[in-house]
Design a protein around this motif. Structure first.
Motif, PDB file in Angstrom:
ATOM      1  N   ALA A  17       0.833  -1.206   0.000  1.00  0.00           N
ATOM      2  CA  ALA A  17       0.000   0.000   0.000  1.00  0.00           C
ATOM      3  C   ALA A  17       0.864   1.251   0.000  1.00  0.00           C
ATOM      4  O   ALA A  17       0.578   2.234  -0.693  1.00  0.00           O
ATOM      5  CB  ALA A  17      -0.933  -0.010   1.205  1.00  0.00           C
ATOM      6  N   SER A  18       1.947   1.205   0.795  1.00  0.00           N
ATOM      7  CA  SER A  18       2.858   2.349   0.862  1.00  0.00           C
ATOM      8  C   SER A  18       3.523   2.595  -0.490  1.00  0.00           C
ATOM      9  O   SER A  18       3.678   3.745  -0.917  1.00  0.00           O
ATOM     10  CB  SER A  18       3.920   2.092   1.933  1.00  0.00           C
ATOM     11  OG  SER A  18       4.846   3.147   1.972  1.00  0.00           O
ATOM     12  N   SER A  19       3.903   1.508  -1.173  1.00  0.00           N
ATOM     13  CA  SER A  19       4.534   1.635  -2.488  1.00  0.00           C
ATOM     14  C   SER A  19       3.572   2.240  -3.502  1.00  0.00           C
ATOM     15  O   SER A  19       3.948   3.090  -4.304  1.00  0.00           O
ATOM     16  CB  SER A  19       5.013   0.268  -2.977  1.00  0.00           C
ATOM     17  OG  SER A  19       6.037  -0.228  -2.147  1.00  0.00           O
ATOM     18  N   ASN A 137      14.824   5.013  -8.080  1.00  0.00           N
ATOM     19  CA  ASN A 137      15.055   4.221  -6.867  1.00  0.00           C
ATOM     20  C   ASN A 137      13.757   3.636  -6.318  1.00  0.00           C
ATOM     21  O   ASN A 137      13.746   2.542  -5.752  1.00  0.00           O
ATOM     22  CB  ASN A 137      15.728   5.088  -5.796  1.00  0.00           C
ATOM     23  CG  ASN A 137      17.154   5.444  -6.152  1.00  0.00           C
ATOM     24  OD1 ASN A 137      17.807   4.721  -6.909  1.00  0.00           O
ATOM     25  ND2 ASN A 137      17.648   6.552  -5.629  1.00  0.00           N
ATOM     26  N   THR A 138      12.660   4.354  -6.478  1.00  0.00           N
ATOM     27  CA  THR A 138      11.368   3.871  -5.975  1.00  0.00           C
ATOM     28  C   THR A 138      10.845   2.708  -6.813  1.00  0.00           C
ATOM     29  O   THR A 138      10.416   1.690  -6.277  1.00  0.00           O
ATOM     30  CB  THR A 138      10.331   5.012  -5.955  1.00  0.00           C
ATOM     31  OG1 THR A 138      10.797   6.065  -5.105  1.00  0.00           O
ATOM     32  CG2 THR A 138       8.991   4.512  -5.423  1.00  0.00           C
ATOM     33  N   VAL A 139      10.879   2.859  -8.149  1.00  0.00           N
ATOM     34  CA  VAL A 139      10.337   1.793  -9.005  1.00  0.00           C
ATOM     35  C   VAL A 139      11.198   0.536  -8.942  1.00  0.00           C
ATOM     36  O   VAL A 139      10.710  -0.565  -9.216  1.00  0.00           O
ATOM     37  CB  VAL A 139      10.179   2.259 -10.467  1.00  0.00           C
ATOM     38  CG1 VAL A 139       9.225   3.426 -10.565  1.00  0.00           C
ATOM     39  CG2 VAL A 139      11.531   2.600 -11.100  1.00  0.00           C
ATOM     40  N   ALA A 140      12.469   0.686  -8.560  1.00  0.00           N
ATOM     41  CA  ALA A 140      13.357  -0.481  -8.458  1.00  0.00           C
ATOM     42  C   ALA A 140      12.866  -1.454  -7.395  1.00  0.00           C
ATOM     43  O   ALA A 140      13.188  -2.651  -7.436  1.00  0.00           O
ATOM     44  CB  ALA A 140      14.780  -0.037  -8.145  1.00  0.00           C
ATOM     45  N   LYS A 141      12.074  -0.959  -6.453  1.00  0.00           N
ATOM     46  CA  LYS A 141      11.573  -1.800  -5.362  1.00  0.00           C
ATOM     47  C   LYS A 141      10.135  -2.261  -5.610  1.00  0.00           C
ATOM     48  O   LYS A 141       9.489  -2.809  -4.716  1.00  0.00           O
ATOM     49  CB  LYS A 141      11.652  -1.017  -4.040  1.00  0.00           C
ATOM     50  CG  LYS A 141      13.060  -0.551  -3.691  1.00  0.00           C
ATOM     51  CD  LYS A 141      13.065   0.288  -2.426  1.00  0.00           C
ATOM     52  CE  LYS A 141      14.463   0.831  -2.133  1.00  0.00           C
ATOM     53  NZ  LYS A 141      15.436  -0.225  -1.892  1.00  0.00           N
ATOM     54  N   THR A 142       9.610  -1.986  -6.821  1.00  0.00           N
ATOM     55  CA  THR A 142       8.240  -2.365  -7.156  1.00  0.00           C
ATOM     56  C   THR A 142       8.216  -3.054  -8.516  1.00  0.00           C
ATOM     57  O   THR A 142       9.250  -3.218  -9.165  1.00  0.00           O
ATOM     58  CB  THR A 142       7.328  -1.119  -7.212  1.00  0.00           C
ATOM     59  OG1 THR A 142       7.686  -0.325  -8.347  1.00  0.00           O
ATOM     60  CG2 THR A 142       7.460  -0.286  -5.941  1.00  0.00           C
ATOM     61  N   LYS A 143       7.025  -3.412  -8.952  1.00  0.00           N
ATOM     62  CA  LYS A 143       6.850  -4.005 -10.280  1.00  0.00           C
ATOM     63  C   LYS A 143       6.615  -2.943 -11.347  1.00  0.00           C
ATOM     64  O   LYS A 143       6.513  -3.253 -12.527  1.00  0.00           O
ATOM     65  CB  LYS A 143       5.673  -4.983 -10.257  1.00  0.00           C
ATOM     66  CG  LYS A 143       5.906  -6.216  -9.386  1.00  0.00           C
ATOM     67  CD  LYS A 143       4.709  -7.151  -9.436  1.00  0.00           C
ATOM     68  CE  LYS A 143       4.952  -8.384  -8.560  1.00  0.00           C
ATOM     69  NZ  LYS A 143       3.790  -9.319  -8.576  1.00  0.00           N
ATOM     70  N   ALA A 144       6.501  -1.694 -10.921  1.00  0.00           N
ATOM     71  CA  ALA A 144       6.276  -0.602 -11.865  1.00  0.00           C
ATOM     72  C   ALA A 144       7.562  -0.273 -12.618  1.00  0.00           C
ATOM     73  O   ALA A 144       8.661  -0.664 -12.206  1.00  0.00           O
ATOM     74  CB  ALA A 144       5.778   0.642 -11.126  1.00  0.00           C
ATOM     75  N   THR A 145       7.436   0.448 -13.736  1.00  0.00           N
ATOM     76  CA  THR A 145       8.591   0.895 -14.498  1.00  0.00           C
ATOM     77  C   THR A 145       8.652   2.421 -14.484  1.00  0.00           C
ATOM     78  O   THR A 145       7.646   3.095 -14.213  1.00  0.00           O
ATOM     79  CB  THR A 145       8.514   0.426 -15.964  1.00  0.00           C
ATOM     80  OG1 THR A 145       7.390   1.081 -16.608  1.00  0.00           O
ATOM     81  CG2 THR A 145       8.310  -1.082 -16.040  1.00  0.00           C
ATOM     82  N   TYR A 146       9.820   2.940 -14.789  1.00  0.00           N
ATOM     83  CA  TYR A 146       9.991   4.392 -14.877  1.00  0.00           C
ATOM     84  C   TYR A 146       9.006   4.983 -15.882  1.00  0.00           C
ATOM     85  O   TYR A 146       8.354   6.001 -15.620  1.00  0.00           O
ATOM     86  CB  TYR A 146      11.429   4.722 -15.289  1.00  0.00           C
ATOM     87  CG  TYR A 146      11.618   6.153 -15.723  1.00  0.00           C
ATOM     88  CD1 TYR A 146      11.761   7.175 -14.792  1.00  0.00           C
ATOM     89  CD2 TYR A 146      11.643   6.481 -17.081  1.00  0.00           C
ATOM     90  CE1 TYR A 146      11.932   8.500 -15.192  1.00  0.00           C
ATOM     91  CE2 TYR A 146      11.806   7.798 -17.490  1.00  0.00           C
ATOM     92  CZ  TYR A 146      11.955   8.799 -16.546  1.00  0.00           C
ATOM     93  OH  TYR A 146      12.106  10.088 -16.950  1.00  0.00           O
ATOM     94  N   GLY A 147       8.879   4.336 -17.051  1.00  0.00           N
ATOM     95  CA  GLY A 147       8.000   4.849 -18.094  1.00  0.00           C
ATOM     96  C   GLY A 147       6.554   4.962 -17.656  1.00  0.00           C
ATOM     97  O   GLY A 147       5.845   5.893 -18.043  1.00  0.00           O
ATOM     98  N   GLN A 148       6.087   4.005 -16.844  1.00  0.00           N
ATOM     99  CA  GLN A 148       4.701   4.035 -16.377  1.00  0.00           C
ATOM    100  C   GLN A 148       4.428   5.219 -15.460  1.00  0.00           C
ATOM    101  O   GLN A 148       3.300   5.707 -15.398  1.00  0.00           O
ATOM    102  CB  GLN A 148       4.375   2.724 -15.650  1.00  0.00           C
ATOM    103  CG  GLN A 148       4.276   1.527 -16.576  1.00  0.00           C
ATOM    104  CD  GLN A 148       4.150   0.219 -15.811  1.00  0.00           C
ATOM    105  OE1 GLN A 148       4.656   0.085 -14.686  1.00  0.00           O
ATOM    106  NE2 GLN A 148       3.471  -0.755 -16.404  1.00  0.00           N
ATOM    107  N   ILE A 149       5.437   5.673 -14.743  1.00  0.00           N
ATOM    108  CA  ILE A 149       5.278   6.856 -13.890  1.00  0.00           C
ATOM    109  C   ILE A 149       5.486   8.128 -14.708  1.00  0.00           C
ATOM    110  O   ILE A 149       4.702   9.081 -14.628  1.00  0.00           O
ATOM    111  CB  ILE A 149       6.265   6.820 -12.710  1.00  0.00           C
ATOM    112  CG1 ILE A 149       6.100   5.511 -11.919  1.00  0.00           C
ATOM    113  CG2 ILE A 149       6.051   8.027 -11.791  1.00  0.00           C
ATOM    114  CD1 ILE A 149       4.703   5.257 -11.402  1.00  0.00           C
TER     115      ILE A 149
END
Length: 405
Positions: A17-19, A137-149
């Motif tokens: 949830a935090s991520s 650094n944030t997306v590296a700890k999730t399944k998201a990608t830089y492009g999606q953000i």
């Protein structure tokens, strides 16, 4: 389930949830940051023209304020890297940007507005390098990608460009600066909610100047090609909206044209990581910059044709979207972690700062109230092609696989 197992499950849910919250806030921040660019980049020329400035003065003012992007990024990124407080630097930059930008309401002269925009740009450069590093650094700890953000920045750009374009048909040419103050204030507020992921202590071996890495061949050629690309954008950033007005398109139509290009970016950002994995940094940069040269040439020669403008704007997905995603990836993988902010700063200050200032000044001198539109965009095409050809001085392997030593 055992108590320990329940605690671990709750901890995992809380972390997820935090991520999601962190990614959501980053997406909003990108929306606002690039939404602001969606106001100023297309319409600052309209605002200045409404204040009675000539095309040469507009180009000169663009160039002077762009020069602030040379010193600013390195200064702020150095503070961020050495203190480890990227978020603090970003927040301070946002606050001072709002403060200094508001002074445009009190200046009417060329040098007064130059001072206001120059100071605003100096503080504005504190934002993006830190935001990029925090996001990576944030997306590296999730399944998201830089492009999606990052794509939400493009969405913000589209919304503000179309909205302000329509507003210009109704209100005065001061509309862009009024909209900008509101967006900048919201941007500052959004940064107050960003939380950076915990990082390990910086590498001791990474101490020293960024320039020992920046002068290495793959990075140096990358920066040169990027600078040529940004020089070529001078005509577009400074005079596209005025060009469309001269061709008798409305403010709303101009906004839609610009939004179309940024909409194409959104699709590119969604697949950028896949494209980088499949084709590599060198191939994508070469094709994107070369096609940008083609884009400017058709704008020079065939801009009176509606579909040419549409096709030209679609190439913006490569001209800006893909080149930016690839550039962020290259810097992140080429440089040691402790130099990521300063690497982004070198990229922004040299390519966007020095290159952008020269491109803006040159375009302003050539434009001559629109009578030299062909020459201005043809020159832009030449610089883009030079940037693409410069990549031939570096092998694909060096750019795709090597790391700074």
């Amino acid at each position: 389930m055992s108590p320990n197992g329940q605690n671990e499950a709750r901890s995992a849910e809380t972390g997820a949830a935090s991520s999601k919250t962190a990614l959501f806030i980053l997406a909003i921040t990108y929306w606002l940051y690039f939404g602001q660019l969606g106001v100023l980049v297309p319409y600052l020329g309209i605002f200045l023209d409404g204040r009675g400035f000539s095309s040469a003065e507009i180009g000169e003012l663009f160039a002077v304020i762009t020069l602030a992007r040379i010193l600013g990024p390195g200064l702020w990124a150095g503070v961020a890297d050495k203190t480890g407080n990227a978020i603090g630097v970003m927040r301070l930059g946002c606050f001072l940007t709002v403060l200094t930008f508001s002074s445009v309401f009190y200046f009417t002269s060329f040098w007064g507005l130059t001072l206001a925009f120059g100071l605003m740009m100096m503080f504005w450069t504190a934002v993006l390098p830190q935001l990029e590093v925090i996001t990576m650094n944030t997306v590296a700890k999730t399944k998201a990608t830089y492009g999606q953000i990052r794509l939400w920045g493009s969405v913000g750009f589209i919304c503000m460009t179309v909205g302000v374009g329509k507003a210009l048909d109704i209100f005065s040419t001061d509309t862009p600066v009024h909209a900008s103050v509101g967006v900048l204030a919201l941007l500052f507020i959004s940064t107050l909610f960003i939380r950076a992921p915990k990082e390990a202590a910086p590498e001791v071996s990474a101490a020293g100047s960024i320039w020992r890495y920046a002068k290495q061949k793959p990075f140096a050629i990358f920066i040169f090609a990027s600078a040529c690309l940004q020089i070529s954008f001078g005509a577009y950033y400074g005079f596209f909206a005025l060009y469309m007005r001269d061709l008798e398109y409305s403010g709303q139509q101009t906004g839609i044209f610009i939004a179309l290009g940024v909409l194409a970016e959104v699709g590119i950002f969604l697949i950028a990581r896949r494209l980088i994995s499949q084709f590599g940094v060198w191939n994508l940069l070469f094709v994107s910059i070369a096609l940008t040269g083609l884009r400017w040439y058709v704008m020079a020669a065939f801009a009176d044709t509606f579909m040419v403008i549409v096709l030209s704007q679609l190439i913006h997905a490569l001209s800006f979207g893909l080149t930016h995603a690839v550039s962020v990836h290259f810097i992140h993988q080429f440089l040691p972690k402790a130099y990521h902010s300063r690497g982004q700063a070198v990229y922004i200050s040299v390519a966007f700062g020095l290159g952008g200032a020269f491109g803006n000044y040159m375009a302003g001198q050539q434009w001559q109230q629109g009578t030299n539109a062909y020459e201005t965009f043809f020159t832009a095409a030449v610089f883009a092609i030079v940037g693409a050809l410069s990549l031939l001085l570096c092998s694909k392997k060096d750019m795709d696989e090597s790391k700074a030593v």
